[in-house]
Design a protein around this motif. Sequence first.
Motif, mmCIF file in Angstrom:
data_model
loop_
_atom_site.group_PDB
_atom_site.id
_atom_site.type_symbol
_atom_site.label_atom_id
_atom_site.label_comp_id
_atom_site.label_asym_id
_atom_site.label_seq_id
_atom_site.Cartn_x
_atom_site.Cartn_y
_atom_site.Cartn_z
ATOM 1 N N THR A 175 3.102 -18.685 4.086
ATOM 2 C CA THR A 175 2.075 -18.216 3.418
ATOM 3 C C THR A 175 2.880 -17.435 2.194
ATOM 4 O O THR A 175 3.944 -17.142 2.351
ATOM 5 N N GLN A 176 2.011 -17.276 1.096
ATOM 6 C CA GLN A 176 2.710 -16.646 0.047
ATOM 7 C C GLN A 176 1.507 -16.088 -0.937
ATOM 8 O O GLN A 176 0.500 -16.762 -0.818
ATOM 9 N N ALA A 177 1.694 -15.229 -1.719
ATOM 10 C CA ALA A 177 0.786 -14.459 -2.386
ATOM 11 C C ALA A 177 1.340 -13.637 -3.535
ATOM 12 O O ALA A 177 2.334 -13.016 -3.339
ATOM 13 N N PHE A 178 0.552 -13.217 -4.331
ATOM 14 C CA PHE A 178 1.180 -12.248 -5.575
ATOM 15 C C PHE A 178 -0.326 -11.673 -6.380
ATOM 16 O O PHE A 178 -1.144 -12.134 -6.075
ATOM 17 N N SER A 179 0.300 -10.623 -7.009
ATOM 18 C CA SER A 179 -0.850 -9.789 -7.856
ATOM 19 C C SER A 179 -0.291 -9.167 -8.998
ATOM 20 O O SER A 179 1.015 -8.862 -8.966
ATOM 21 N N ASP A 180 -1.092 -9.490 -9.970
ATOM 22 C CA ASP A 180 -0.588 -8.840 -11.482
ATOM 23 C C ASP A 180 -0.824 -7.356 -11.628
ATOM 24 O O ASP A 180 -0.500 -6.781 -12.670
ATOM 25 N N ASP A 181 -1.831 -6.762 -10.574
ATOM 26 C CA ASP A 181 -2.204 -5.300 -10.771
ATOM 27 C C ASP A 181 -2.663 -5.103 -12.074
ATOM 28 O O ASP A 181 -2.172 -4.018 -12.360
ATOM 29 N N LEU A 194 14.749 -16.796 -1.502
ATOM 30 C CA LEU A 194 14.516 -15.609 -0.490
ATOM 31 C C LEU A 194 13.479 -15.509 0.272
ATOM 32 O O LEU A 194 12.425 -14.975 -0.145
ATOM 33 N N GLY A 195 13.422 -16.421 1.446
ATOM 34 C CA GLY A 195 12.436 -16.438 2.273
ATOM 35 C C GLY A 195 12.138 -15.252 2.921
ATOM 36 O O GLY A 195 13.066 -14.147 2.827
ATOM 37 N N ASN A 196 11.153 -14.965 3.578
ATOM 38 C CA ASN A 196 10.562 -13.668 4.240
ATOM 39 C C ASN A 196 10.950 -12.610 3.425
ATOM 40 O O ASN A 196 11.754 -11.653 3.924
ATOM 41 N N SER A 197 10.478 -12.373 2.171
ATOM 42 C CA SER A 197 10.816 -11.343 1.455
ATOM 43 C C SER A 197 9.594 -10.840 0.581
ATOM 44 O O SER A 197 8.637 -11.768 0.149
ATOM 45 N N LEU A 198 9.622 -9.611 0.279
ATOM 46 C CA LEU A 198 8.702 -9.076 -0.651
ATOM 47 C C LEU A 198 9.233 -8.536 -1.807
ATOM 48 O O LEU A 198 10.206 -7.877 -1.880
ATOM 49 N N ALA A 199 8.598 -8.895 -3.112
ATOM 50 C CA ALA A 199 9.171 -8.252 -4.438
ATOM 51 C C ALA A 199 8.043 -7.249 -4.892
ATOM 52 O O ALA A 199 6.838 -7.934 -5.109
ATOM 53 N N LEU A 200 8.460 -6.254 -5.167
ATOM 54 C CA LEU A 200 7.469 -5.059 -5.869
ATOM 55 C C LEU A 200 8.172 -4.798 -7.097
ATOM 56 O O LEU A 200 9.211 -4.462 -7.019
ATOM 57 N N ASN A 205 0.856 -1.193 0.234
ATOM 58 C CA ASN A 205 0.053 -0.023 0.020
ATOM 59 C C ASN A 205 0.748 1.345 0.068
ATOM 60 O O ASN A 205 0.411 2.221 -0.611
ATOM 61 N N GLN A 206 2.164 1.208 0.838
ATOM 62 C CA GLN A 206 2.975 2.302 0.618
ATOM 63 C C GLN A 206 3.456 2.636 -0.661
ATOM 64 O O GLN A 206 3.728 3.712 -1.231
ATOM 65 N N TYR A 207 3.835 1.569 -1.401
ATOM 66 C CA TYR A 207 4.337 1.880 -2.794
ATOM 67 C C TYR A 207 3.655 2.137 -3.637
ATOM 68 O O TYR A 207 3.823 2.972 -4.670
ATOM 69 N N ARG A 208 2.232 1.763 -3.576
ATOM 70 C CA ARG A 208 1.163 1.890 -4.557
ATOM 71 C C ARG A 208 0.895 3.564 -4.219
ATOM 72 O O ARG A 208 0.680 4.487 -5.122
ATOM 73 N N GLU A 209 0.996 4.072 -2.830
ATOM 74 C CA GLU A 209 0.772 5.455 -2.769
ATOM 75 C C GLU A 209 1.835 6.346 -3.490
ATOM 76 O O GLU A 209 1.655 7.239 -3.918
ATOM 77 N N VAL A 225 1.773 -1.585 -10.247
ATOM 78 C CA VAL A 225 2.611 -1.981 -9.055
ATOM 79 C C VAL A 225 2.297 -3.479 -8.609
ATOM 80 O O VAL A 225 1.538 -3.857 -8.093
ATOM 81 N N CYS A 226 3.161 -4.389 -9.241
ATOM 82 C CA CYS A 226 2.883 -5.976 -9.026
ATOM 83 C C CYS A 226 3.823 -6.293 -8.024
ATOM 84 O O CYS A 226 4.733 -5.706 -7.784
ATOM 85 N N TRP A 227 3.322 -7.355 -7.260
ATOM 86 C CA TRP A 227 4.056 -7.550 -6.154
ATOM 87 C C TRP A 227 3.831 -9.104 -5.941
ATOM 88 O O TRP A 227 2.963 -9.749 -6.319
ATOM 89 N N ALA A 228 4.963 -9.698 -4.906
ATOM 90 C CA ALA A 228 4.727 -11.132 -4.792
ATOM 91 C C ALA A 228 5.659 -11.233 -3.476
ATOM 92 O O ALA A 228 6.354 -10.518 -3.138
ATOM 93 N N TYR A 229 4.792 -12.092 -2.432
ATOM 94 C CA TYR A 229 5.708 -12.090 -1.178
ATOM 95 C C TYR A 229 5.659 -13.586 -0.892
ATOM 96 O O TYR A 229 5.006 -14.456 -1.201
ATOM 97 N N ILE A 230 6.660 -14.022 0.011
ATOM 98 C CA ILE A 230 6.706 -15.399 0.365
ATOM 99 C C ILE A 230 7.184 -15.011 2.076
ATOM 100 O O ILE A 230 8.314 -14.591 2.337
ATOM 101 N N ILE A 231 6.547 -15.938 2.892
ATOM 102 C CA ILE A 231 6.842 -15.954 4.444
ATOM 103 C C ILE A 231 7.503 -17.158 4.968
ATOM 104 O O ILE A 231 6.683 -18.160 4.499
#
Length: 208
Positions: free
Chosen positions: A66-72, A92-98, A40-44, A52-58
């Motif tokens: 948990t993991q998720a992604f968005s094509d935005d 790259l565990g515990n990371s968010l890619a934007l 949300n911060q980067y979208r703003e 602003v596409c993203w993917a994360y993996i915890i």
Amino acid sequence: MTPYTELAAPVEHCLTEKNSEFLSFLLPVSSRDEAMSLVNQYREQYRAANHVCWAYIIGNTRQPETQAFSDDGEPAGTAGKPMLHVLTEQELGNSLALVVRYFGGVKLGAGGLVRAYSAAVSQAAAKAVRRQVLPQLQLTLRLDFALEAKARQLLSELGGQLLSTDYQQQVTLNVRLPLSAEAEFRSQLQNISSGSALIRELAAAADA
């Protein structure tokens, strides 16, 4: 729980593909809520960007919590999923890619988008600093006061950490130590205390 690697520090990278600019960011995160707050911060911050596409993996990339992604708004499967794939393959565990995309006027096509988003994250990952996360165990020890110094020394020798101490009729130590050292710690503590020390397992944890 097995050892794994995680992203140790933020990374930024810029890729230009057919006049489109792809700004990629890799950020350490420890939970879904933290990841989504950063999204949300980067979208703003990049409101003028087309996507602003993203993917994360915890957790461990091979056994994620948990993991998720968005094509935005990009065609389905062309951005978020390839980005997540890179995080997994690069461990790259515990990371968010934007990836922030500014459209340059030339359409890349589905295959071109997959390659661009994959490259944006892969090239950022090449700069990444990783650290190993080792499985840890938390234990509560209850023993006589006369044994406290020996228990502390044993904990130190086996790479453990004292978290807290409570003094009542006996001393209670809350400790953390490498999972690999548990059997040795239990055995030696029972020898030191002639079997009188009480050991209770609290939880498994991870420590970088």
